[in-house]
Design an enzyme around this catalytic site. Structure first.
Site, PDB file in Angstrom:
ATOM      1  CG  ASP A  74      -2.223   0.795   0.928  1.00  0.00           C
ATOM      2  OD1 ASP A  74      -3.278   0.141   0.774  1.00  0.00           O
ATOM      3  OD2 ASP A  74      -2.173   2.039   0.824  1.00  0.00           O
ATOM      4  CG  ASP A 112       2.534   5.745  -5.940  1.00  0.00           C
ATOM      5  OD1 ASP A 112       1.676   5.139  -6.612  1.00  0.00           O
ATOM      6  OD2 ASP A 112       2.650   6.985  -5.932  1.00  0.00           O
ATOM      7  CG  ASN A 139      -7.830  -4.281  -3.821  1.00  0.00           C
ATOM      8  OD1 ASN A 139      -9.045  -4.368  -4.029  1.00  0.00           O
ATOM      9  ND2 ASN A 139      -7.330  -3.583  -2.811  1.00  0.00           N
ATOM     10  CB  SER A 192     -15.098  -0.991 -11.342  1.00  0.00           C
ATOM     11  OG  SER A 192     -16.317  -0.305 -11.155  1.00  0.00           O
ATOM     12  CE1 TYR A 210     -12.575   3.593  -9.875  1.00  0.00           C
ATOM     13  CE2 TYR A 210     -14.649   2.871 -10.835  1.00  0.00           C
ATOM     14  CZ  TYR A 210     -13.649   2.726  -9.887  1.00  0.00           C
ATOM     15  OH  TYR A 210     -13.707   1.696  -8.969  1.00  0.00           O
ATOM     16  CB  VAL A 243     -17.430  -2.567  -2.333  1.00  0.00           C
ATOM     17  CG1 VAL A 243     -17.016  -3.499  -1.200  1.00  0.00           C
ATOM     18  CG2 VAL A 243     -17.540  -3.342  -3.644  1.00  0.00           C
ATOM     19  CB  THR A 245     -14.295   0.236   0.962  1.00  0.00           C
ATOM     20  OG1 THR A 245     -14.340   1.035  -0.226  1.00  0.00           O
ATOM     21  CG2 THR A 245     -14.554  -1.216   0.622  1.00  0.00           C
TER      22      THR A 245
HETATM   23  N1  LIG Z   1     -15.703   0.567  -3.132  1.00  0.00           N
HETATM   24  C1  LIG Z   1     -16.362   0.412  -4.262  1.00  0.00           C
HETATM   25  O1  LIG Z   1     -17.561   0.741  -4.359  1.00  0.00           O
HETATM   26  C2  LIG Z   1     -15.693  -0.217  -5.465  1.00  0.00           C
HETATM   27  C3  LIG Z   1     -16.494  -0.649  -6.526  1.00  0.00           C
HETATM   28  C4  LIG Z   1     -15.889  -1.251  -7.636  1.00  0.00           C
HETATM   29  C5  LIG Z   1     -14.514  -1.404  -7.669  1.00  0.00           C
HETATM   30  N2  LIG Z   1     -13.751  -0.949  -6.625  1.00  0.00           N
HETATM   31  C6  LIG Z   1     -12.311  -1.143  -6.722  1.00  0.00           C
HETATM   32  O2  LIG Z   1     -11.894  -1.968  -5.657  1.00  0.00           O
HETATM   33  C7  LIG Z   1     -10.526  -1.700  -5.349  1.00  0.00           C
HETATM   34  C8  LIG Z   1     -10.353  -1.541  -3.858  1.00  0.00           C
HETATM   35  O3  LIG Z   1     -11.036  -0.373  -3.430  1.00  0.00           O
HETATM   36  P1  LIG Z   1     -11.703  -0.207  -1.981  1.00  0.00           P
HETATM   37  O4  LIG Z   1     -13.155  -0.131  -2.203  1.00  0.00           O
HETATM   38  O5  LIG Z   1     -11.170  -1.225  -1.053  1.00  0.00           O
HETATM   39  O6  LIG Z   1     -11.185   1.272  -1.607  1.00  0.00           O
HETATM   40  P2  LIG Z   1     -10.239   1.805  -0.449  1.00  0.00           P
HETATM   41  O7  LIG Z   1     -10.033   3.253  -0.755  1.00  0.00           O
HETATM   42  O8  LIG Z   1     -10.770   1.448   0.877  1.00  0.00           O
HETATM   43  O9  LIG Z   1      -8.873   0.985  -0.666  1.00  0.00           O
HETATM   44  C9  LIG Z   1      -7.996   1.258  -1.718  1.00  0.00           C
HETATM   45  C10 LIG Z   1      -6.574   1.053  -1.198  1.00  0.00           C
HETATM   46  O10 LIG Z   1      -5.655   1.321  -2.270  1.00  0.00           O
HETATM   47  C11 LIG Z   1      -4.578   2.096  -1.744  1.00  0.00           C
HETATM   48  N3  LIG Z   1      -3.967   2.854  -2.838  1.00  0.00           N
HETATM   49  C12 LIG Z   1      -4.524   3.851  -3.546  1.00  0.00           C
HETATM   50  N4  LIG Z   1      -3.656   4.341  -4.439  1.00  0.00           N
HETATM   51  C13 LIG Z   1      -2.519   3.607  -4.311  1.00  0.00           C
HETATM   52  C14 LIG Z   1      -1.275   3.629  -4.976  1.00  0.00           C
HETATM   53  N5  LIG Z   1      -0.985   4.511  -5.957  1.00  0.00           N
HETATM   54  N6  LIG Z   1      -0.343   2.711  -4.614  1.00  0.00           N
HETATM   55  C15 LIG Z   1      -0.598   1.820  -3.613  1.00  0.00           C
HETATM   56  N7  LIG Z   1      -1.758   1.776  -2.944  1.00  0.00           N
HETATM   57  C16 LIG Z   1      -2.710   2.667  -3.291  1.00  0.00           C
HETATM   58  C17 LIG Z   1      -5.233   2.977  -0.699  1.00  0.00           C
HETATM   59  O11 LIG Z   1      -4.288   3.535   0.213  1.00  0.00           O
HETATM   60  C18 LIG Z   1      -6.222   2.029  -0.062  1.00  0.00           C
HETATM   61  O12 LIG Z   1      -5.658   1.311   1.005  1.00  0.00           O
HETATM   62  C19 LIG Z   1     -10.157  -0.465  -6.171  1.00  0.00           C
HETATM   63  O13 LIG Z   1      -9.449  -0.865  -7.330  1.00  0.00           O
HETATM   64  C20 LIG Z   1     -11.506   0.118  -6.556  1.00  0.00           C
HETATM   65  O14 LIG Z   1     -11.441   0.891  -7.735  1.00  0.00           O
HETATM   66  C21 LIG Z   1     -14.303  -0.361  -5.524  1.00  0.00           C
END
Ligand SMILES: NC(=O)c1ccc[n+]([C@@H]2O[C@H](COP(=O)([O-])OP(=O)(O)OC[C@H]3O[C@@H](n4cnc5c(N)ncnc54)[C@H](O)[C@@H]3O)[C@@H](O)[C@H]2O)c1
Length: 311
Positions: A74, A112, A139, A192, A210, A243, A245
């Site tokens: 992360d 990153d 992810n 997604s 996105y 989701v 989060t």
């Molecule tokens: N939450 C939703 O509704 C949803 C829906 C569809 C898809 N997604 C996808 O699911 C995945 C996980 O998202 P989430 O819902 O757990 O969100 P979240 O924001 O809780 O978690 C995302 C994580 O990615 C880390 N991150 C972001 N940019 C980064 C980078 N450049 N390098 C390393 N780490 C980085 C963040 O610090 C965080 O811990 C993402 O790819 C998101 O696009 C989420």
């Protein structure tokens, strides 16, 4: 080499000499307790990006419960163009504690995914500690729901660099280790519902970025499935709907929704009472895709969205 038969005489790439729990002959690990139960992912190493919280944390803990040791990546820092806080180092450490509570270990990597050299160095250091990689869950991702500015190029760029380039970088940083270990493996790219449909698009740079990035992940997934198939490395994508989060449950999104509700984003589910699902529902799909029960599944897009993109 045969790939359609599992059993004690032919250990698979997941087992390193042990048999799969579901494939074991009766009595080998049964209720009599003659052998300890074997997790489906026992003796595997899994890289998960975005592991500090949300879905990444849920995947890390569940894979560990099935026996995997985790390399948890992360960035643990915010991005200026992204209007909500990303995870912290404390969040990543908490994931590590939850993994440790399952009896497995997590090596934390602060990197990153937009920065290939940093990611490669971090993953290589972790591999030197725990061994070569069997599983990857790409992810990490960002979004900017509610930023409706069509010209916000910094937002568009941050989203594409993280959600598309970051996934490509994750492949580059991990696959050489998977090929080197020669055991095959499984990669799940987290896209997604916006990777399969443009519904909900509002013309903003945020939504264009996105949807473009998440559709791009499907191209990466298909090309990678082709490229790595000969190494018995499977590549699939999952496509969650909403989701629960911090990505969508944050003050910025809440304020924007109060200003201008956009129920169309939430109202497309076919299954009632499922506008926003729990991360563990996505984890169930990830667990299946990374484990031996999906051993002939590669190159597929798997929505986990209560039917959002089905019709
Ligand atoms: N939450 C939703 O509704 C949803 C829906 C569809 C898809 N997604 C996808 O699911 C995945 C996980 O998202 P989430 O819902 O757990 O969100 P979240 O924001 O809780 O978690 C995302 C994580 O990615 C880390 N991150 C972001 N940019 C980064 C980078 N450049 N390098 C390393 N780490 C980085 C963040 O610090 C965080 O811990 C993402 O790819 C998101 O696009 C989420």
């Amino acid at each position: 080499m045969e790939t359609d038969r599992l059993g004690p005489e032919r250990p698979g790439p997941w087992t390193r000499g042990r048999v799969f729990r579901f494939a074991a002959p009766t009595g080998s690990a049964g209720p009599s307790g003659s052998l300890p139960p074997v997790g489906e992912l026992d003796n595997t190493i899994a890289v998960i990006t975005g592991a500090a919280r949300g879905q990444g944390r849920s995947h890390a803990v569940a894979l560990a419960e099935q026996g995997a040791d985790i390399i948890g990546v992360d960035m643990c820092a915010d991005v200026e163009a992204i209007p909500y806080p990303l995870a912290t180092r404390e969040d990543l450490d908490e994931t590590g504690r939850l993994v440790a509570a399952t009896g497995r270990r997590m090596v934390p990597v602060v990197a990153d995914v937009r920065n290939l050299a940093q990611l490669e160095a971090g993953v290589a250091g972790a591999v030197a500690e725990v061994g070569d990689i069997d599983i990857v869950v790409a992810n990490a991702g960002v979004v900017a729901i509610g930023n409706r500015d069509p010209h916000a190029e910094d937002v568009y760029t941050a989203i594409v660099e993280t959600n598309l380039n970051g996934v490509w970088h994750t492949l580059l940083a991990t696959v050489p280790s998977m090929i080197r270990n020669g055991r095959g493996g499984s990669i799940v790219l987290v896209s997604s519902s916006q990777g399969l449909t443009g519904r909900g698009g509002d013309g903003s740079a945020a939504m264009f970025g996105y949807a473009a990035a998440k559709h791009g992940v499907v191209g990466l997934m298909r090309s990678a499935a082709s490229a790595y198939g000969p190494h018995r490395i499977r590549v699939n994508s999952v496509h969650p709907g909403g989701v629960a989060t911090p990505m969508i449950l944050n003050e910025f999104v809440a304020a924007k929704m109060m200003e201008s509700p956009n129920p169309s984003v939430l109202s497309q589910a076919l299954i009632p009472d499922a506008p926003i699902i729990d991360p563990k529902e996505v984890t169930e799909a990830v667990l299946w895709l990374v484990g031996p029960r999906s051993r002939f599944v590669t190159g597929v897009t798997l929505p986990v969205d209560a039917g959002h993109v089905a019709t």
